[in-house]
Design a protein around this motif. Structure first.
Motif, PDB file in Angstrom:
ATOM      1  N   THR A   1       0.852  -1.186   0.000  1.00  0.00           N
ATOM      2  CA  THR A   1       0.000   0.000   0.000  1.00  0.00           C
ATOM      3  C   THR A   1       0.885   1.233   0.000  1.00  0.00           C
ATOM      4  O   THR A   1       1.781   1.375   0.844  1.00  0.00           O
ATOM      5  N   ARG A   2       0.654   2.128  -0.943  1.00  0.00           N
ATOM      6  CA  ARG A   2       1.503   3.317  -1.051  1.00  0.00           C
ATOM      7  C   ARG A   2       1.209   4.301   0.071  1.00  0.00           C
ATOM      8  O   ARG A   2       0.042   4.603   0.361  1.00  0.00           O
ATOM      9  N   GLN A   3       2.273   4.781   0.689  1.00  0.00           N
ATOM     10  CA  GLN A   3       2.184   5.838   1.699  1.00  0.00           C
ATOM     11  C   GLN A   3       3.314   6.823   1.417  1.00  0.00           C
ATOM     12  O   GLN A   3       4.485   6.521   1.644  1.00  0.00           O
ATOM     13  N   GLY A   4       2.948   8.002   0.901  1.00  0.00           N
ATOM     14  CA  GLY A   4       3.965   8.952   0.473  1.00  0.00           C
ATOM     15  C   GLY A   4       4.744   8.373  -0.702  1.00  0.00           C
ATOM     16  O   GLY A   4       4.173   7.937  -1.687  1.00  0.00           O
ATOM     17  N   ARG A   5       6.086   8.334  -0.576  1.00  0.00           N
ATOM     18  CA  ARG A   5       6.914   7.726  -1.615  1.00  0.00           C
ATOM     19  C   ARG A   5       7.422   6.353  -1.184  1.00  0.00           C
ATOM     20  O   ARG A   5       8.333   5.787  -1.793  1.00  0.00           O
ATOM     21  N   GLY A   6       6.791   5.822  -0.133  1.00  0.00           N
ATOM     22  CA  GLY A   6       7.145   4.483   0.331  1.00  0.00           C
ATOM     23  C   GLY A   6       5.976   3.529   0.193  1.00  0.00           C
ATOM     24  O   GLY A   6       4.871   3.906  -0.206  1.00  0.00           O
ATOM     25  N   TRP A   7       6.234   2.276   0.548  1.00  0.00           N
ATOM     26  CA  TRP A   7       5.232   1.216   0.413  1.00  0.00           C
ATOM     27  C   TRP A   7       5.173   0.393   1.692  1.00  0.00           C
ATOM     28  O   TRP A   7       6.206  -0.086   2.176  1.00  0.00           O
ATOM     29  N   ALA A   8       3.978   0.262   2.248  1.00  0.00           N
ATOM     30  CA  ALA A   8       3.762  -0.568   3.434  1.00  0.00           C
ATOM     31  C   ALA A   8       3.307  -1.942   2.975  1.00  0.00           C
ATOM     32  O   ALA A   8       2.297  -2.068   2.274  1.00  0.00           O
TER      33      ALA A   8
ATOM     34  N   ASP B   1      12.298  -1.009  -4.591  1.00  0.00           N
ATOM     35  CA  ASP B   1      12.864  -0.808  -5.930  1.00  0.00           C
ATOM     36  C   ASP B   1      11.951  -1.341  -7.023  1.00  0.00           C
ATOM     37  O   ASP B   1      11.784  -0.717  -8.071  1.00  0.00           O
ATOM     38  N   ALA B   2      11.344  -2.504  -6.792  1.00  0.00           N
ATOM     39  CA  ALA B   2      10.498  -3.118  -7.820  1.00  0.00           C
ATOM     40  C   ALA B   2       9.240  -2.311  -8.102  1.00  0.00           C
ATOM     41  O   ALA B   2       8.557  -2.553  -9.105  1.00  0.00           O
ATOM     42  N   LEU B   3       8.929  -1.333  -7.223  1.00  0.00           N
ATOM     43  CA  LEU B   3       7.722  -0.526  -7.407  1.00  0.00           C
ATOM     44  C   LEU B   3       8.042   0.945  -7.688  1.00  0.00           C
ATOM     45  O   LEU B   3       7.133   1.783  -7.680  1.00  0.00           O
ATOM     46  N   SER B   4       9.290   1.262  -7.941  1.00  0.00           N
ATOM     47  CA  SER B   4       9.660   2.661  -8.155  1.00  0.00           C
ATOM     48  C   SER B   4       8.922   3.262  -9.350  1.00  0.00           C
ATOM     49  O   SER B   4       8.532   4.439  -9.331  1.00  0.00           O
ATOM     50  N   HIS B   5       8.686   2.442 -10.388  1.00  0.00           N
ATOM     51  CA  HIS B   5       7.983   2.954 -11.570  1.00  0.00           C
ATOM     52  C   HIS B   5       6.495   3.187 -11.299  1.00  0.00           C
ATOM     53  O   HIS B   5       5.842   3.938 -12.029  1.00  0.00           O
ATOM     54  N   ARG B   6       5.953   2.572 -10.242  1.00  0.00           N
ATOM     55  CA  ARG B   6       4.537   2.738  -9.941  1.00  0.00           C
ATOM     56  C   ARG B   6       4.252   4.025  -9.170  1.00  0.00           C
ATOM     57  O   ARG B   6       3.084   4.357  -8.930  1.00  0.00           O
ATOM     58  N   LEU B   7       5.303   4.769  -8.795  1.00  0.00           N
ATOM     59  CA  LEU B   7       5.083   6.066  -8.162  1.00  0.00           C
ATOM     60  C   LEU B   7       4.488   7.063  -9.155  1.00  0.00           C
ATOM     61  O   LEU B   7       3.907   8.072  -8.755  1.00  0.00           O
TER      62      LEU B   7
ATOM     63  N   ASP C   1       2.023   6.369 -11.391  1.00  0.00           N
ATOM     64  CA  ASP C   1       0.613   6.168 -11.722  1.00  0.00           C
ATOM     65  C   ASP C   1      -0.224   5.733 -10.520  1.00  0.00           C
ATOM     66  O   ASP C   1      -1.312   5.189 -10.678  1.00  0.00           O
ATOM     67  N   THR C   2       0.274   5.961  -9.318  1.00  0.00           N
ATOM     68  CA  THR C   2      -0.485   5.636  -8.105  1.00  0.00           C
ATOM     69  C   THR C   2      -0.456   6.825  -7.148  1.00  0.00           C
ATOM     70  O   THR C   2       0.373   7.729  -7.276  1.00  0.00           O
ATOM     71  N   GLY C   3      -1.356   6.799  -6.163  1.00  0.00           N
ATOM     72  CA  GLY C   3      -1.385   7.822  -5.138  1.00  0.00           C
ATOM     73  C   GLY C   3      -1.463   7.195  -3.762  1.00  0.00           C
ATOM     74  O   GLY C   3      -1.516   5.963  -3.624  1.00  0.00           O
ATOM     75  N   ASP C   4      -1.468   8.020  -2.734  1.00  0.00           N
ATOM     76  CA  ASP C   4      -1.539   7.526  -1.363  1.00  0.00           C
ATOM     77  C   ASP C   4      -2.755   6.609  -1.188  1.00  0.00           C
ATOM     78  O   ASP C   4      -3.864   6.931  -1.618  1.00  0.00           O
TER      79      ASP C   4
ATOM     80  N   ASP D   1      -5.919  -7.938 -15.148  1.00  0.00           N
ATOM     81  CA  ASP D   1      -5.980  -6.756 -16.005  1.00  0.00           C
ATOM     82  C   ASP D   1      -4.566  -6.281 -16.293  1.00  0.00           C
ATOM     83  O   ASP D   1      -3.585  -6.908 -15.894  1.00  0.00           O
ATOM     84  N   TRP D   2      -4.471  -5.144 -16.978  1.00  0.00           N
ATOM     85  CA  TRP D   2      -3.195  -4.545 -17.342  1.00  0.00           C
ATOM     86  C   TRP D   2      -2.769  -3.604 -16.213  1.00  0.00           C
ATOM     87  O   TRP D   2      -3.426  -2.622 -15.937  1.00  0.00           O
ATOM     88  N   ASN D   3      -1.670  -3.961 -15.529  1.00  0.00           N
ATOM     89  CA  ASN D   3      -1.153  -3.161 -14.415  1.00  0.00           C
ATOM     90  C   ASN D   3      -1.953  -3.430 -13.134  1.00  0.00           C
ATOM     91  O   ASN D   3      -3.137  -3.099 -13.047  1.00  0.00           O
TER      92      ASN D   3
END
Length: 353
Positions: free
Chosen positions: A160-167, A189-195, A197-200, A235-237
């Motif tokens: 789950t995205r929180q700021g620029r990190g992931w819980a 690192d594996a989710l850096s590209h998802r910053l 197209d995602t939000g908090d 689905d896609w993504n």
């Protein structure tokens, strides 16, 4: 000791575990794992797949693979399936392709469940079948493969995205109960590209075992030729919490009775494409694919045979199965499909480059 008690003891020693580790234990524990101990399919089981819904699904996808084989010049090849359930899909494929001149490959099944292997052995009696524990064990040869509702059962990690990190979602314990919780957010690192197209608050799921499996399949196809048809719900993504449990065809609490319910998550078809070492088709819906392969005329032909026999109940069941496979309100758009194929070859029928 039950699987639940074992997991609680393990958590007490090692701390909360990832969803991936939890799913792995619940589905494949050698003594208590869901797939290791039962036949989960059918009306008396927990879910019904497309091959169990109608023979048309396997017939059309089998002929799709056979046409891809012809388009690539024929020759010796391997026919494989990942997670073949009761063997129904492969039985339909073999029956439908029997009339294709020269297409008589050995069958290779990737199946981890001893219980399901026994059922597959009975279903496919008379066929030349070899079983494998992993995709890496498949022969290094031209490969024509199908995977229907296989990737959805692979263990996932959930963030789950929180700021620029992931819980990360973890499975912990409170007394004799299992509970879901989250870690403190950290960069992944594996989710850096998802910053981008995602939000908090957005949830993204990763399947760690998907890329190496796709790499094994697509590497064989890139080297030797072949095609792989991947059909699953997703689905896609990846976006959103899709982790779920199913028991007796109804959703249930995934923490309540480990090993006693099916655990799945939606497939990220972008991850399939990203991991492929060969050409990948555009993603399509199951309904569009089946219509492109001619399910309408096939359904009509079968309906006429049933109508001639004056079996109204069988005719109604056939028409209901056709709708279930193709209509948007059923499996038609929830399930997606992609094909893997060699560079320079046309995509298999029903798919677009």
């Amino acid at each position: 000791m039950s699987l639940k008690a074992q997991l609680i003891r393990q958590i007490a020693v090692d701390g909360p575990m990832s969803l991936a580790d939890y799913m792995q234990a619940c589905l494949l524990h050698p003594e208590f794992g869901y797939y290791a101990t039962r036949d989960p399919l059918g009306a008396q089981g927990d879910f019904i797949t497309a091959p169990e819904t109608s023979q048309m699904f396997g017939e059309l996808l089998g002929l799709c693979l056979a046409q891809a084989w012809l388009d690539q010049g024929g020759g010796d090849c391997v026919l494989a399936e990942l997670g073949p359930g009761r063997g129904t899909l492969m039985a339909d494929i073999l029956r439908a392709t029997k009339s294709v001149p020269g297409f008589a490959p050995d069958v290779h099944l990737v199946e981890a469940s001893p219980a399901l292997r026994d059922i597959q052995r009975a279903t496919l009696m008379g066929a030349r079948v070899t079983w494998h524990d992993t995709v890496a064990d498949l022969p290094d040869a031209p490969l024509f493969l199908i995977a229907n509702e296989f990737f959805d059962a692979l263990p996932i990690r959930q963030f789950t995205r929180q700021g620029r990190g992931w819980a990360e979602t973890r499975v912990g314990a409170e007394g004799d109960m299992l509970r879901l919780g989250r870690t403190e957010p950290t960069p992944v690192d594996a989710l850096s590209h998802r910053l981008q197209d995602t939000g908090d608050g957005d949830v993204v799921e990763l399947c760690p075992t998907l890329p190496p499996i796709i790499g094994e399949i697509s590497g064989r196809i890139a080297r030797h030729g072949g095609a792989a048809l991947i059909v699953d719900y997703g689905d896609w993504n990846s976006l959103g919490d899709t982790f779920q449990a199913l028991k007796a065809h109804q959703p249930c609490d995934p923490m309540q009775a480990p090993g006693d319910a099916d655990l799945t998550a939606h497939v990220d078809f972008r991850a399939v494409t990203d991991a492929s070492l060969c050409e990948t088709s555009a993603m399509t819906t199951q309904g569009a694919l089946l219509h492109g392969l001619g399910i309408g005329p096939r359904a009509q032909a079968l309906a006429e045979k049933l109508d001639d026999a004056r079996d109204q109940n069988a005719l109604n069941q056939h028409l209901a199965a056709y709708r279930r496979l193709t209509e948007p309100s059923e499996m038609g758009t929830l399930f997606k499909a992609v094909a893997l194929y060699p560079k320079g070859a046309p995509p298999p029928p029903g798919f677009e480059a």
